[in-house]
Design a protein around this motif. Structure first.
Motif, PDB file in Angstrom:
ATOM      1  N   GLU A  30      36.410  35.291  39.887  1.00 44.51           N
ATOM      2  CA  GLU A  30      36.677  36.470  41.140  1.00 44.51           C
ATOM      3  C   GLU A  30      35.464  36.486  42.171  1.00 44.51           C
ATOM      4  O   GLU A  30      35.956  36.774  43.305  1.00 44.51           O
ATOM      5  CB  GLU A  30      36.877  37.618  40.508  1.00 44.51           C
ATOM      6  CG  GLU A  30      38.068  37.840  39.275  1.00 44.51           C
ATOM      7  CD  GLU A  30      39.647  37.396  40.313  1.00 44.51           C
ATOM      8  OE1 GLU A  30      39.626  38.079  41.539  1.00 44.51           O
ATOM      9  OE2 GLU A  30      40.393  36.928  39.700  1.00 44.51           O
ATOM     10  N   GLN A  31      34.404  36.036  41.775  1.00 47.22           N
ATOM     11  CA  GLN A  31      33.254  36.225  42.722  1.00 47.22           C
ATOM     12  C   GLN A  31      33.339  34.860  43.779  1.00 47.22           C
ATOM     13  O   GLN A  31      33.228  35.011  44.873  1.00 47.22           O
ATOM     14  CB  GLN A  31      31.750  36.036  42.000  1.00 47.22           C
ATOM     15  CG  GLN A  31      30.846  36.288  43.105  1.00 47.22           C
ATOM     16  CD  GLN A  31      29.528  36.262  42.192  1.00 47.22           C
ATOM     17  OE1 GLN A  31      29.335  35.689  41.212  1.00 47.22           O
ATOM     18  NE2 GLN A  31      28.376  36.781  42.909  1.00 47.22           N
ATOM     19  N   GLN A  32      33.671  33.628  43.394  1.00 48.04           N
ATOM     20  CA  GLN A  32      34.005  32.638  44.104  1.00 48.04           C
ATOM     21  C   GLN A  32      35.114  32.942  44.937  1.00 48.04           C
ATOM     22  O   GLN A  32      35.085  32.692  46.111  1.00 48.04           O
ATOM     23  CB  GLN A  32      34.217  31.449  43.452  1.00 48.04           C
ATOM     24  CG  GLN A  32      33.351  30.864  42.675  1.00 48.04           C
ATOM     25  CD  GLN A  32      33.286  29.966  41.731  1.00 48.04           C
ATOM     26  OE1 GLN A  32      34.665  29.456  41.236  1.00 48.04           O
ATOM     27  NE2 GLN A  32      32.220  29.019  41.430  1.00 48.04           N
ATOM     28  N   LYS A  33      36.125  33.631  44.532  1.00 45.39           N
ATOM     29  CA  LYS A  33      37.293  34.062  45.558  1.00 45.39           C
ATOM     30  C   LYS A  33      36.795  34.860  46.543  1.00 45.39           C
ATOM     31  O   LYS A  33      37.344  34.839  47.708  1.00 45.39           O
ATOM     32  CB  LYS A  33      38.625  34.694  44.609  1.00 45.39           C
ATOM     33  CG  LYS A  33      39.084  33.641  43.912  1.00 45.39           C
ATOM     34  CD  LYS A  33      40.203  34.400  43.103  1.00 45.39           C
ATOM     35  CE  LYS A  33      41.306  33.665  41.998  1.00 45.39           C
ATOM     36  NZ  LYS A  33      42.004  34.356  41.281  1.00 45.39           N
ATOM     37  N   ALA A  34      36.018  35.866  46.111  1.00 46.41           N
ATOM     38  CA  ALA A  34      35.880  36.913  46.924  1.00 46.41           C
ATOM     39  C   ALA A  34      34.606  36.366  48.109  1.00 46.41           C
ATOM     40  O   ALA A  34      34.927  36.523  49.249  1.00 46.41           O
ATOM     41  CB  ALA A  34      34.894  38.141  46.447  1.00 46.41           C
ATOM     42  N   GLN A  35      33.928  35.382  47.742  1.00 42.67           N
ATOM     43  CA  GLN A  35      32.919  34.603  48.668  1.00 42.67           C
ATOM     44  C   GLN A  35      33.910  33.774  49.526  1.00 42.67           C
ATOM     45  O   GLN A  35      33.627  33.650  50.893  1.00 42.67           O
ATOM     46  CB  GLN A  35      31.887  33.559  48.030  1.00 42.67           C
ATOM     47  CG  GLN A  35      30.872  34.487  47.386  1.00 42.67           C
ATOM     48  CD  GLN A  35      30.114  33.549  46.350  1.00 42.67           C
ATOM     49  OE1 GLN A  35      30.307  32.460  45.852  1.00 42.67           O
ATOM     50  NE2 GLN A  35      28.986  34.060  45.899  1.00 42.67           N
ATOM     51  N   ALA A  38      35.502  35.852  52.174  1.00 34.52           N
ATOM     52  CA  ALA A  38      34.460  36.599  53.166  1.00 34.52           C
ATOM     53  C   ALA A  38      34.110  35.415  54.067  1.00 34.52           C
ATOM     54  O   ALA A  38      33.993  35.810  55.476  1.00 34.52           O
ATOM     55  CB  ALA A  38      33.057  36.974  52.310  1.00 34.52           C
ATOM     56  N   GLN A  39      34.057  34.240  53.701  1.00 30.74           N
ATOM     57  CA  GLN A  39      33.611  33.045  54.452  1.00 30.74           C
ATOM     58  C   GLN A  39      34.998  32.877  55.569  1.00 30.74           C
ATOM     59  O   GLN A  39      34.821  32.717  56.841  1.00 30.74           O
ATOM     60  CB  GLN A  39      33.624  31.722  53.661  1.00 30.74           C
ATOM     61  CG  GLN A  39      33.136  30.631  54.813  1.00 30.74           C
ATOM     62  CD  GLN A  39      31.542  30.970  55.135  1.00 30.74           C
ATOM     63  OE1 GLN A  39      30.904  31.314  54.530  1.00 30.74           O
ATOM     64  NE2 GLN A  39      31.242  30.374  56.242  1.00 30.74           N
ATOM     65  N   VAL A  40      36.210  33.018  55.126  1.00 28.60           N
ATOM     66  CA  VAL A  40      37.240  32.793  55.957  1.00 28.60           C
ATOM     67  C   VAL A  40      37.239  33.967  57.248  1.00 28.60           C
ATOM     68  O   VAL A  40      37.583  33.780  58.106  1.00 28.60           O
ATOM     69  CB  VAL A  40      38.640  32.868  55.243  1.00 28.60           C
ATOM     70  CG1 VAL A  40      39.628  33.096  55.983  1.00 28.60           C
ATOM     71  CG2 VAL A  40      38.772  31.677  54.376  1.00 28.60           C
ATOM     72  N   HIS A  41      36.892  35.074  56.590  1.00 30.78           N
ATOM     73  CA  HIS A  41      36.907  36.285  57.426  1.00 30.78           C
ATOM     74  C   HIS A  41      35.916  36.082  58.446  1.00 30.78           C
ATOM     75  O   HIS A  41      36.003  36.372  59.814  1.00 30.78           O
ATOM     76  CB  HIS A  41      36.507  37.720  56.807  1.00 30.78           C
ATOM     77  CG  HIS A  41      37.843  38.053  56.087  1.00 30.78           C
ATOM     78  ND1 HIS A  41      38.881  38.615  56.773  1.00 30.78           N
ATOM     79  CD2 HIS A  41      38.171  38.267  54.769  1.00 30.78           C
ATOM     80  CE1 HIS A  41      40.037  38.901  55.947  1.00 30.78           C
ATOM     81  NE2 HIS A  41      39.395  38.805  54.659  1.00 30.78           N
TER      82      HIS A  41
END
Length: 94
Positions: A30-35, A38-41
């Motif tokens: 889940e942390q990798q998904k969030a990172q 965030a990178q896409v944003h």
């Protein structure tokens, strides 16, 4: 009444450890998904500001090319930095 407070359940202990390990794995995913999100944003914000002169209903070819190039530069830079940090960590642990 029987006293079960000293009853040893080794499988429960290993089961708890397995559950904790699985929870840690799920949290890491889940942390990798969030990172990633965030990178896409970050890509979107920076590249939008750089490439979009005026929003319209369609992307012209210049704007599309700009957006693609912008994102590719971000990806290349991120990979370079990640690889460099990885090399530094490996050299530091040897």
């Amino acid at each position: 009444m029987a006293d079960f407070s000293s009853f040893d359940m080794p499988s429960a202990n290993s089961s708890e450890k397995a559950d904790a390990a699985e929870l840690q794995r799920l949290l890491a995913v889940e942390q990798q998904k969030a990172q990633f999100q965030a990178q896409v944003h970050n890509f979107t914000d920076v590249c939008w500001d750089k490439c979009m002169d005026k929003p319209s209903s369609k992307l012209d070819s210049r704007t599309e090319t700009c957006l693609v190039s912008c994102v590719e530069r971000f990806i290349d830079t991120t990979l370079t930095i990640t690889n460099r940090f990885s090399q530094m960590v490996q050299k530091g642990t040897h």
